[in-house]
Design an enzyme around this catalytic site. Structure first.
Site, mmCIF file in Angstrom:
data_model
loop_
_atom_site.group_PDB
_atom_site.id
_atom_site.type_symbol
_atom_site.label_atom_id
_atom_site.label_comp_id
_atom_site.label_asym_id
_atom_site.label_seq_id
_atom_site.Cartn_x
_atom_site.Cartn_y
_atom_site.Cartn_z
ATOM 1 N N ILE A 14 41.540 45.150 43.842
ATOM 2 C CA ILE A 14 42.903 44.605 43.811
ATOM 3 C C ILE A 14 43.857 45.544 43.071
ATOM 4 C CG2 ILE A 14 42.735 43.163 41.716
ATOM 5 C CD1 ILE A 14 44.420 42.294 45.073
ATOM 6 N N ARG A 37 35.829 52.135 33.571
ATOM 7 C CA ARG A 37 34.530 52.741 33.263
ATOM 8 C C ARG A 37 34.166 53.792 34.285
ATOM 9 N NH1 ARG A 37 31.493 47.323 33.863
ATOM 10 N NH2 ARG A 37 32.562 47.729 35.827
ATOM 11 N N LYS A 90 44.467 36.485 38.860
ATOM 12 C CA LYS A 90 43.951 35.135 39.042
ATOM 13 C C LYS A 90 42.443 35.191 39.243
ATOM 14 C CE LYS A 90 42.360 34.569 42.629
ATOM 15 N NZ LYS A 90 41.437 35.165 43.668
ATOM 16 N N ASP A 168 37.030 31.575 44.525
ATOM 17 C CA ASP A 168 37.821 32.772 44.183
ATOM 18 C C ASP A 168 38.984 32.921 45.174
ATOM 19 O OD1 ASP A 168 38.165 35.531 42.763
ATOM 20 O OD2 ASP A 168 38.148 35.946 44.908
#
Ligand code: NAP
Length: 308
Positions: A14, A37, A90, A168
């Site tokens: 995203i 990372r 979200k 989700d």
């Protein structure tokens, strides 16, 4: 005024698909750092973790947390305590109760906390809200069915505790529902299907209502191949209003009212800049509370094991 100096934390799907282009288009905010990372961007300061970035003293005003919900609370707390404004992807957290302390931390530090609901920035949402405010509502049907392998490839966190599974994406429908309906809604029953090898549901059916008994039905599926469905249909005394394509399109009966290009994240970043300018927070837990209630009330069944 100088632009807000923003860092992205978590350079995943995203962040790349939506946050980077939206930030580039938004006046008053600029990307100055990445905490990732695994990835870096040319010309932007890079740190492996948020903690390393905060400790470095690099001048940053705000962070956008694009990490999975299970790790976001600790990141938001650290960023607020370091005096940064915080934008949460979200859902705002892996639990409802972890958000209250973040709101308190934002108030204590005088910083902005913005719990985003990207689907509320879809072009059909505000016109639908205005239409429904002037109608008698008879029923609502939500069909939210997508292919997890296409939209969330390899994202094992979605099926881990706190990852929400099929909720989700479905929480996007609930974020629209709770914005467009004139009255608050609550869950009356739920059925959740969990893959035998996973800790979050892959399909669900929900029934909800408002205080006037408005029947609301939601069918949610993460294994939809072929055409994908992100539709909400509301029967009213003035005909049927349908938001489809996640709120990019709006129909009144069969007549198209809106068919717009998706621009949700530009709206999110404009709002973030406004909130910071106004010294305000925007945190609405209604969609996450409905998901939590579905888990509280839901009957459970076992579905076939799921692997990407
Ligand atoms: P993703 O592709 O898995 O990216 C999440 C990123 O967070 C990872 O690339 C990783 O970034 C970092 N991350 C993962 N696990 C972590 C951990 N344990 N500790 C710290 N960082 C970790 O997921 P996504 O699709 O971008 O979703 C992220 C959030 O955005 C979710 O809450 C999701 O609901 C929301 N969202 C997703 C979509 C979508 O279509 N995918 C749409 C709207 C909203 P680094 O490798 O850079 O550290």
């Amino acid at each position: 005024m100088n632009p807000i100096r923003l860092a992205i934390v978590g350079l995943g799907k995203i962040a790349r698909d939506q946050h980077l282009p939206a930030i580039a288009k938004t006046a008053g905010i600029e990307l100055v750092a990445i905490a990732s990372r695994n990835a870096a961007l040319d010309g932007v300061a890079h740190f492996a973790t948020l903690e390393e970035m905060l400790a470095s003293g690099t001048p940053i005003d705000a962070v956008a947390l694009c990490t999975p919900p299970q790790v976001r609370r600790a990141q938001a707390q650290a960023a607020l305590e370091a005096g940064k404004h915080v934008l949460l992807e979200k859902p705002p957290g892996a639990t409802v109760s972890e958000i209250g302390p973040l709101v308190a931390a934002a108030q204590a530090s005088g910083r902005t906390l913005f719990a985003t609901w990207h689907s509320r920035f879809a072009p059909a949402v505000e016109p639908a809200r205005a239409f429904l405010a002037a109608c008698a509502l008879r029923s609502v049907t939500i069909i939210w069915k997508e292919d997890v392998r296409v939209w969330h490839p390899g994202q094992d966190w979605i099926f881990e505790p706190g990852g929400l599974g099929v909720f989700d994406p479905a929480i996007n429908a609930l974020s629209i529902l709770t914005r467009i309906l004139p009255r608050p809604v609550f869950v009356t029953s739920a059925h959740l299907a969990f893959p035998a090898n996973r800790d979050a549901p892959i399909a669900a059916e929900l029934d909800l209502a408002d205080a006037g008994g408005l029947p609301i039905r939601a069918e949610l599926d993460f294994l939809q191949t072929g055409p994908q469905s992100w539709d909400i249909a509301i029967e009213t005394d003035r005909g049927t209003l349908t938001l489809s394509a996640g709120g990019a399109k709006l129909f009144h009966d069969d007549a198209p009212l809106i068919d717009a290009k998706e621009a949700e994240y530009a709206g999110i970043y404009r709002h973030f800049v406004e909130l910071i300018g106004a010294g305000a927070c925007d945190v609405d837990l209604a969609p996450l509370s409905l998901v939590a209630d579905a888990f509280l009330l839901g009957r459970r069944s076992l579905a076939a094991p799921f692997d990407y």
